[in-house]
Design an enzyme around this catalytic site. Structure first.
Site, PDB file in Angstrom:
ATOM      1  CG  ASP A 179     -11.694  20.602  -5.995  1.00  0.00           C
ATOM      2  OD1 ASP A 179     -12.640  21.362  -5.917  1.00  0.00           O
ATOM      3  OD2 ASP A 179     -11.036  19.744  -5.037  1.00  0.00           O
ATOM      4  CG  ASP A 225     -15.887  16.713  -0.778  1.00  0.00           C
ATOM      5  OD1 ASP A 225     -16.268  17.172  -1.995  1.00  0.00           O
ATOM      6  OD2 ASP A 225     -14.793  16.926  -0.182  1.00  0.00           O
TER       7      ASP A 225
HETATM    8  C1  GLA Z   1     -12.470  18.845  -2.478  1.00  0.00           C
HETATM    9  C2  GLA Z   1     -13.150  17.833  -3.418  1.00  0.00           C
HETATM   10  C3  GLA Z   1     -12.862  16.407  -3.136  1.00  0.00           C
HETATM   11  C4  GLA Z   1     -11.127  16.183  -3.127  1.00  0.00           C
HETATM   12  C5  GLA Z   1     -10.614  17.192  -2.069  1.00  0.00           C
HETATM   13  C6  GLA Z   1      -9.052  17.295  -1.945  1.00  0.00           C
HETATM   14  O1  GLA Z   1     -13.116  18.655  -1.158  1.00  0.00           O
HETATM   15  O2  GLA Z   1     -14.390  18.107  -3.577  1.00  0.00           O
HETATM   16  O3  GLA Z   1     -13.183  15.689  -4.041  1.00  0.00           O
HETATM   17  O4  GLA Z   1     -10.812  16.305  -4.313  1.00  0.00           O
HETATM   18  O5  GLA Z   1     -11.003  18.551  -2.537  1.00  0.00           O
HETATM   19  O6  GLA Z   1      -8.672  18.139  -1.190  1.00  0.00           O
END
Ligand code: GLA
Length: 430
Positions: free
Chosen positions: A158, A219
């Site tokens: 990430d 997301d």
């Molecule tokens: C980001 C990512 C998500 C998830 C969260 C975890 O938002 O895009 O897919 O992994 O972090 O905190």
């Protein structure tokens, strides 16, 4: 050329020009904790749902025992909030000892004993998005080695709490570090999602060389509006995104939320169909212990999975956007076959959409079409006008076989007119 120089030159070429791990020649499939279970660390009050080794063991058991593994769903992926807040005395990441008393290695072994694979999560930056320890540039080598020592099979990197310069350095370095461990570890990069997902900021050629898959966009959430906005973004930008995908390198529109709370059955069928057209990774984020039989049958649909997993790995496209709110999607498949999706953005009632294969750019010929959700088949000439009834927010999805040659006098035998019959083996009228 001196021998040592030669070796140096070829090693340099390898590391510069290709992610040479041979993994994920078709989109990876499995289960990923984040969307459904988030950062629930309250194992005292919520022992069934908290991010702990029990949750991953439960999901592994379900994948193994309920027919998922045979269909290709083999990854069990840990997301954020697994780590202890502190690194160990040697500077290595460690799992929270209360929630993962056996450590990550034990979980990896559990997966491997069942023919499954384990994925883990980290963050290029000072902290993960959930506030756990991140991987700054100086920690890349040690963290890659730690994951390899634990026998992890996939790593999602990430990008919270880092800037563009650090990311530009860190994502390629992590790719090299993972390769250098000698353990095959699928590499999922969130980098493009932090750069707006589009060129010139995002270099998809480079991504294909260093990552196996990448999150391009925001997301996913457990709602139809979220699924729809993601699908819209990917198809609006298909001219940039589709060429970036191929065996070993995939765009990732994020998890499947089928089996959760936000989607109707129609919408669940739509997510599955559109993700298959996109050659998207299929990571479910749901509770496999309690999933409904309806959701299960969508996620376990063999024909859609085989479309998603087509070995050519060509990402499909939206080919029509009708004023009526019907959209048509198409993906070329191996053996000259293809997949078609008719999708309705309407909110009123089933819409009867009339078209023909030639209007959808199919060449002259006769085609066997199979509705992947009902298993009904039909034979259509390119010129045959047909009607599909598409439910609001739903899809009709077809597998279309290779065209058979049209025979121009198929009906006259012994000077008599015969009914047309279709030979499925020959894929043609007799
Ligand atoms: C980001 C990512 C998500 C998830 C969260 C975890 O938002 O895009 O897919 O992994 O972090 O905190």
């Amino acid at each position: 050329m001196h021998f040592a120089v030669l070796i140096f030159a070829s090693v340099a070429t390898m590391t510069t020009f290709a992610l040479d791990n041979g993994l994920m020649r078709t989109p990876p499939m499995g289960w990923l904790a984040w969307e459904r279970f988030r950062c629930d660390i309250d194992c005292t009050n919520d022992p069934k749902n908290c991010i702990s080794e029990n949750l991953f063991i439960d999901m592994a058991d379900r994948l193994y025992e309920d027919g998922w593994k045979e269909l290709g769903y083999v990854y069990v992926n840990i997301d954020d909030c697994w780590a202890s807040m502190d690194r160990d005395k040697d500077g290595r990441l460690q799992a929270d000892p209360n929630r993962f008393p056996g450590g990550i290695n034990k979980l990896a072994r559990y997966m491997h004993d069942r023919g499954l694979k384990l994925g883990i999560y980290g963050d290029m930056g000072t902290h993960t998005c959930g506030g756990y320890p991140g991987t700054t540039v100086d920690k890349i080598d040690i963290d890659a080695q730690t994951f390899a020592d634990w026998e992890v099979d996939m790593f999602k990197f990430d990008g919270c709490y880092s800037n563009a310069v650090e990311q530009e350095l860190g994502y390629p370095l992590m790719s090299k570090a993972l390769n250098a461990t000698g353990r095959p570890i699928g590499y999922s990069c969130s980098w493009p999602a932090y750069q707006g997902g589009l060129p010139p900021k995002v270099n998809y050629t480079q991504l294909g060389q260093i990552c196996n898959l990448w999150r391009n966009y925001g997301d996913i959430q457990d709602s139809w509006s979220s699924v729809l906005s993601i699908a819209d973004w990917f198809f609006e930008n298909q001219d940039v995104l589709a060429p970036a995908a191929g065996p070993g390198r995939w765009n990732d529109p994020d998890m499947l939320v089928i089996g959760d709370f936000g989607l109707s059955m129609e919408q669940s069928r739509s997510q599955m169909a559109l993700w298959a057209i996109m050659a998207a990774p299929l990571f479910m984020s749901n509770d496999l212990r309690t999933i409904s039989s309806g959701a299960r049958s969508i996620l376990q649909n063999k024909m859609i999975i085989s479309i998603n997993q087509d070995p050519l790995g060509i990402q499909g496209r939206r080919i029509l956007k009708e004023k009526s709110g019907i959209e048509v999607f198409w993906r070329p498949l191996s053996n000259n076959a293809s997949a078609l999706v008719f999708f309705s953005r309407r909110n009123d009632m089933p819409y009867r959409y009339q078209t023909s294969l030639s209007k959808l750019n199919y060449t002259t010929g006769s085609y066997k079409v199979t509705d992947v959700y009902t298993d009904q088949t039909d034979v259509l000439k390119d010129s045959t006008e047909f009607v599909v009834s598409v439910n609001p927010t739903g899809v009709v999805m077809w597998y279309v076989s290779a065209p058979g040659k049209l025979q121009y006098h198929p009906f006259i035998r012994g000077n008599k007119l015969h009914r047309q019959t279709y030979d499925t083996k020959q894929n043609n009228f007799l």
